[in-house]
Scaffold this active site. Structure first.
Site, PDB file in Angstrom:
ATOM      1  N   GLY A 201      -5.675  -9.333  -1.134  1.00 18.39           N
ATOM      2  CA  GLY A 201      -4.238  -9.315  -0.887  1.00 18.39           C
ATOM      3  C   GLY A 201      -3.509  -8.610  -2.003  1.00 18.39           C
ATOM      4  O   GLY A 201      -4.069  -8.388  -3.071  1.00 18.39           O
ATOM      5  N   PRO A 203      -1.000  -7.781  -5.159  1.00 20.38           N
ATOM      6  CA  PRO A 203      -0.838  -8.526  -6.403  1.00 20.38           C
ATOM      7  C   PRO A 203       0.274  -9.564  -6.289  1.00 20.38           C
ATOM      8  O   PRO A 203       1.278  -9.317  -5.634  1.00 20.38           O
ATOM      9  CB  PRO A 203      -0.428  -7.453  -7.419  1.00 20.38           C
ATOM     10  CG  PRO A 203      -0.762  -6.163  -6.797  1.00 20.38           C
ATOM     11  CD  PRO A 203      -0.764  -6.348  -5.328  1.00 20.38           C
ATOM     12  N   GLY A 204       0.058 -10.702  -6.896  1.00 25.63           N
ATOM     13  CA  GLY A 204       1.107 -11.713  -6.965  1.00 25.63           C
ATOM     14  C   GLY A 204       1.228 -12.610  -5.759  1.00 25.63           C
ATOM     15  O   GLY A 204       2.161 -13.394  -5.649  1.00 25.63           O
ATOM     16  N   THR A 208      -5.384 -15.785  -7.525  1.00 28.41           N
ATOM     17  CA  THR A 208      -5.921 -16.527  -8.657  1.00 28.41           C
ATOM     18  C   THR A 208      -5.571 -18.012  -8.520  1.00 28.41           C
ATOM     19  O   THR A 208      -6.407 -18.887  -8.736  1.00 28.41           O
ATOM     20  CB  THR A 208      -5.347 -15.967  -9.967  1.00 28.41           C
ATOM     21  OG1 THR A 208      -5.534 -14.556  -9.967  1.00 28.41           O
ATOM     22  CG2 THR A 208      -6.028 -16.554 -11.167  1.00 28.41           C
ATOM     23  N   HIS A 425      10.396  -0.698  16.044  1.00 25.63           N
ATOM     24  CA  HIS A 425       9.135   0.027  16.196  1.00 25.63           C
ATOM     25  C   HIS A 425       8.007  -0.935  16.590  1.00 25.63           C
ATOM     26  O   HIS A 425       7.304  -0.725  17.584  1.00 25.63           O
ATOM     27  CB  HIS A 425       8.823   0.733  14.865  1.00 25.63           C
ATOM     28  CG  HIS A 425       7.525   1.457  14.831  1.00 25.63           C
ATOM     29  ND1 HIS A 425       7.436   2.827  14.851  1.00 25.63           N
ATOM     30  CD2 HIS A 425       6.244   1.014  14.781  1.00 25.63           C
ATOM     31  CE1 HIS A 425       6.172   3.192  14.816  1.00 25.63           C
ATOM     32  NE2 HIS A 425       5.427   2.107  14.763  1.00 25.63           N
ATOM     33  N   GLU A 426       7.875  -2.009  15.839  1.00 28.75           N
ATOM     34  CA  GLU A 426       6.780  -2.942  16.123  1.00 28.75           C
ATOM     35  C   GLU A 426       6.978  -3.625  17.472  1.00 28.75           C
ATOM     36  O   GLU A 426       6.032  -3.817  18.231  1.00 28.75           O
ATOM     37  CB  GLU A 426       6.657  -3.999  15.018  1.00 28.75           C
ATOM     38  CG  GLU A 426       6.337  -3.433  13.628  1.00 28.75           C
ATOM     39  CD  GLU A 426       5.049  -2.621  13.580  1.00 28.75           C
ATOM     40  OE1 GLU A 426       4.136  -2.881  14.393  1.00 28.75           O
ATOM     41  OE2 GLU A 426       4.966  -1.695  12.730  1.00 28.75           O
ATOM     42  N   HIS A 429       5.735  -1.387  20.271  1.00 32.93           N
ATOM     43  CA  HIS A 429       4.299  -1.511  20.548  1.00 32.93           C
ATOM     44  C   HIS A 429       4.044  -2.723  21.447  1.00 32.93           C
ATOM     45  O   HIS A 429       3.334  -2.643  22.441  1.00 32.93           O
ATOM     46  CB  HIS A 429       3.516  -1.738  19.244  1.00 32.93           C
ATOM     47  CG  HIS A 429       3.415  -0.544  18.342  1.00 32.93           C
ATOM     48  ND1 HIS A 429       2.945   0.668  18.770  1.00 32.93           N
ATOM     49  CD2 HIS A 429       3.687  -0.398  17.018  1.00 32.93           C
ATOM     50  CE1 HIS A 429       2.943   1.519  17.737  1.00 32.93           C
ATOM     51  NE2 HIS A 429       3.393   0.888  16.671  1.00 32.93           N
TER      52      HIS A 429
HETATM   53  P1  ADP Z   1      -2.582 -12.823  -7.712  1.00 39.66           P
HETATM   54  O1  ADP Z   1      -3.809 -13.372  -8.349  1.00 39.66           O
HETATM   55  O2  ADP Z   1      -2.669 -12.782  -6.221  1.00 39.66           O
HETATM   56  O3  ADP Z   1      -2.124 -11.536  -8.269  1.00 39.66           O
HETATM   57  P2  ADP Z   1      -1.450 -15.108  -8.942  1.00 39.66           P
HETATM   58  O4  ADP Z   1      -2.246 -16.195  -8.338  1.00 39.66           O
HETATM   59  O5  ADP Z   1      -1.835 -14.688 -10.298  1.00 39.66           O
HETATM   60  O6  ADP Z   1      -1.417 -13.851  -7.997  1.00 39.66           O
HETATM   61  O7  ADP Z   1       0.069 -15.539  -8.916  1.00 39.66           O
HETATM   62  C1  ADP Z   1       0.881 -15.500 -10.056  1.00 39.66           C
HETATM   63  C2  ADP Z   1       1.856 -16.641 -10.054  1.00 39.66           C
HETATM   64  O8  ADP Z   1       2.772 -16.523  -8.976  1.00 39.66           O
HETATM   65  C3  ADP Z   1       1.190 -17.976  -9.835  1.00 39.66           C
HETATM   66  O9  ADP Z   1       0.778 -18.528 -11.043  1.00 39.66           O
HETATM   67  C4  ADP Z   1       2.271 -18.787  -9.188  1.00 39.66           C
HETATM   68  O10 ADP Z   1       3.151 -19.331 -10.128  1.00 39.66           O
HETATM   69  C5  ADP Z   1       3.022 -17.772  -8.389  1.00 39.66           C
HETATM   70  N1  ADP Z   1       2.549 -17.730  -7.006  1.00 39.66           N
HETATM   71  C6  ADP Z   1       1.947 -16.688  -6.408  1.00 39.66           C
HETATM   72  N2  ADP Z   1       1.660 -16.978  -5.128  1.00 39.66           N
HETATM   73  C7  ADP Z   1       2.056 -18.238  -4.906  1.00 39.66           C
HETATM   74  C8  ADP Z   1       2.014 -19.111  -3.761  1.00 39.66           C
HETATM   75  N3  ADP Z   1       1.490 -18.697  -2.593  1.00 39.66           N
HETATM   76  N4  ADP Z   1       2.518 -20.339  -3.894  1.00 39.66           N
HETATM   77  C9  ADP Z   1       3.045 -20.739  -5.066  1.00 39.66           C
HETATM   78  N5  ADP Z   1       3.109 -19.981  -6.168  1.00 39.66           N
HETATM   79  C10 ADP Z   1       2.642 -18.735  -6.103  1.00 39.66           C
HETATM   80 ZN    ZN Z   2       3.370   1.796  14.785  1.00 41.26          ZN
HETATM   81 MG    MG Z   3      -4.701 -12.581 -10.034  1.00 35.78          MG
END
Ligand code: ADP
Ligand code: ZN
Ligand code: MG
Length: 618
Positions: A201, A203-204, A208, A425-426, A429
């Protein structure tokens, strides 16, 4: 490099003590030899009395042998005194001697100190290097045995309750938790746990966090290491670390091994070579990882989790069955998901009564979990700065503006106008698919950007495996693909670049219909291109079996097919215009539509009014 070389570090203090010892010993040796140390005046006297047999003269001392004996010793040593002064002293009958300089200190200064400095520097650098390599600093000698800087948490203190908005991914990971809690019981029926689960997925989005939550839920130790740490390492060290990582985890099983940013380590090997050598390290590390993956069986109670935002660059060997053979998609959250994430993160802050998190969520399309966590924090900062006691809705608005500006720079958010186009658009489809009989049902629509380039997506789920497709079905596929562009045309009267991928797929279908399946109206049942086959076949592309004039006819036929499909899609959408607008509004508000809600909307689509016979004739 042999990783089992024992550490042979030595201590600077020992070196210095030894040096002093040697010097002291040397001094004592000289003194205790059968050599008489005599005053210079006595030496002078001996010379005058012809008592000296031979001498060796150096800058400040004279060594030699006497003809007789002095205190029972034949050899003597004396320190010279300046000649004029000696004469003067002789005249007055003074007993005089040159002073024996203490040689220990100058010696220490002249060679022990530089050597000590050098050794110190060497060990300092060695230790620093070892630290970089992850070993607990043991000097240069200890590179071989790098105890991995494995990051272990016995209790991550993260549970599924801390991760919100990614319910589907959580659901898939619950099975892993069940397995880790009871590895024996799980294997009762011979079911094999997937060895490696890859979280994929942007980033963020919480990959993790999810991995930690799995460990937290199952109550097992969490061993983690990040692929990017391997990038700047010496050959062999990365592989040793991977080995250590698995060794340590095995000792603590059941456990989770988490490899973050897997793409940094597991990039396809072919692409490494392109940069010309220097990538042995990654390759060795990757190979070691593959060896370890093959070397443990699921009954050992170890589950390997990986995370990446670029699954497409991973070495295919990593994704083979028995390795990272299961992928869990961790997507950007939709509106409800964002509300849930905001709730998680605002537990720790004080919200004013008027704050509606649903409203915040509506204002933050495209935000990831990390962006939302950042938003709550930013809002708290804004509130603090204005001296408030609680975070108000206004604080959130200020914070949103601030973060959106940053995200827009990174080009990740769509402006409202773009979102409106994508929504139509979606829906285009989806409505075209619903209007055609026998088309695969649409199962989910979303306007949350996914991956690179895709601004939204519509997922059709085939109801059965197909080996043969009729001409009608191929046409229907083209219509659905072109439905997005047709909707933009019907509603906004102009076209956008968002349909490029749809267009090329539709064109590809039309081209195959004409050149391979003999379905071109004017070209007859003739094959104009064959499937590439044999050695170098795929690289050389399809074989073309037609003349120049035919090439033009083929192009025209393809164009006609695509154009006809586009026109039909436009008619369908014009017929369903009110529904198109209504459902696009719904999609804009909810961002994803699926299940019963989507079914209810699409159930109201008017089927295509085209007489079906017409298609069969041509
Ligand atoms: P990734 O590893 O996908 O890049 P992280 O797990 O490092 O993202 O997410 C960074 C921070 O963002 C987490 O420590 C958390 O505080 C917040 N966060 C990200 N996704 C979520 C989620 N689905 N629910 C709650 N907090 C989230
Ligand atoms: Zn399309
Ligand atoms: Mg990460």
């Amino acid at each position: 490099m042999n990783p089992n070389v024992k550490q042979t570090g030595f201590n600077l203090a020992y070196v210095l003590i030894a040096a002093f010892g040697v010097l002291a010993l040397q001094d004592w040796w000289i003194r205790s030899q059968a050599v008489a140390t005599i005053p210079y005046s006595e030496f002078q006297k001996l010379v005058r009395e012809n008592g000296v047999a031979r001498v060796v003269v150096s800058a400040d001392r004279i060594e030699g042998e006497v003809k007789g004996e002095i205190d029972g010793k034949k050899r003597f040593v004396t320190n010279r005194v300046e000649q004029d002064l000696a004469k003067e002293l002789d005249e007055h009958g003074v007993v005089y001697a040159g002073r024996f300089e203490d040689r220990t200190l100058p010696l220490i200064l002249s060679w022990v100190v530089p050597i000590a400095l050098f050794l110190g520097l060497w060990m300092f650098l060695g230790r620093r290097m070892a630290k970089q390599l992850g070993g607990p600093g043991g000097g240069l000698m200890s590179i071989g045995k790098s105890k991995a800087k494995v990051y272990v948490e016995t209790d991550t203190r993260v549970t599924f309750a801390d991760v919100a908005g990614v319910e589907e991914s959580k659901e898939e990971l619950k099975e892993i938790v069940a397995f880790l809690k009871d590895p024996k019981g799980y294997g009762r029926l011979g079911a094999r746990m997937p060895k490696g689960v890859l979280l994929v997925g942007p980033p963020g989005t919480g990959k993790t966090l999810l991995a930690k939550a799995v460990a937290g839920e199952a109550g097992v130790p969490f061993f983690s290491i990040s692929g990017s740490e391997f990038v700047e390492m010496f050959v062999g060290v990365g592989a040793a670390r991977v080995r250590d990582l698995f060794e340590q985890a095995r000792a603590k099983a059941p456990a989770i091994i988490f490899i973050d940013e897997l793409d940094a380590m597991g990039r396809a090997r072919a692409s490494m070579g392109a940069l010309g050598g220097g990538h042995d390290e990654k390759e060795q590390t990757l190979n070691q990882l593959l060896v370890e993956l093959d070397g443990f069986d699921a009954s050992s109670g170890i589950v390997l989790l990986g995370a990446t935002n670029r699954p497409e660059v991973l070495d295919p060997a990593l994704l083979r069955a028995g390795r990272f053979d299961r992928q869990v998609l961790v997507d950007r959250p939709d509106r409800t998901g964002r509300t849930a994430i905001l709730e998680v993160h605002s537990r720790k802050v004080k919200l004013a009564g008027g704050v509606r998190l649903e409203q915040v969520s509506a204002l933050t399309p495209g935000f990831t979990g990390a962006d939302l966590a950042n938003l709550v924090n930013e809002a708290a900062l804004v509130a603090t700065r204005r001296g408030g006691e609680q975070i108000s809705m206004e604080d959130f608005n200020v914070a949103i503006e601030r973060i959106v500006a940053g995200l827009e720079k990174k080009n990740r958010l769509l402006n409202p106008r773009e979102r409106e186009i994508v929504a139509h658009h979606e829906m285009g489809h989806a409505i075209v698919a619903a209007a055609l009989p026998g088309c695969d049902p649409v199962h989910k629509i979303s306007i949350i950007p996914r991956g690179i380039g895709a601004l939204g997506y519509t997922i059709q789920r085939p109801t059965e495996d197909r080996y043969l497709m009729t001409r009608e079905e191929l046409e229907a596929k083209m219509l659905v693909l072109l439905g997005g562009r047709a909707a933009e045309h019907v509603v906004f009267g102009h076209l956008s670049t968002g349909a490029a991928d749809d267009l090329s797929k539709a064109t590809e279908i039309a081209r195959s219909m004409v050149t391979r399946y003999g379905m071109g109206p004017a070209l007859g049942p003739v094959t104009y291109e064959t499937e590439p086959n044999g050695f170098l076949g795929a690289a050389a592309g399809p074989r073309r079996l037609y003349a120049e004039e035919t090439a033009r006819e083929i192009d025209l036929a393809v164009r006609d097919l695509v154009q006809a499909a586009f026109d039909r899609a436009r008619v369908i959408l014009a017929d369903n215009r009110p529904l198109l607008d209504e459902s696009a509004r719904e999609l804009l508000a909810r961002e994803t539509l699926a299940g019963a809600d989507l079914g209810a909307l699409l159930g109201r689509v008017h089927p295509e009014r085209r007489p079906r016979v017409a298609a069969a004739v041509s």
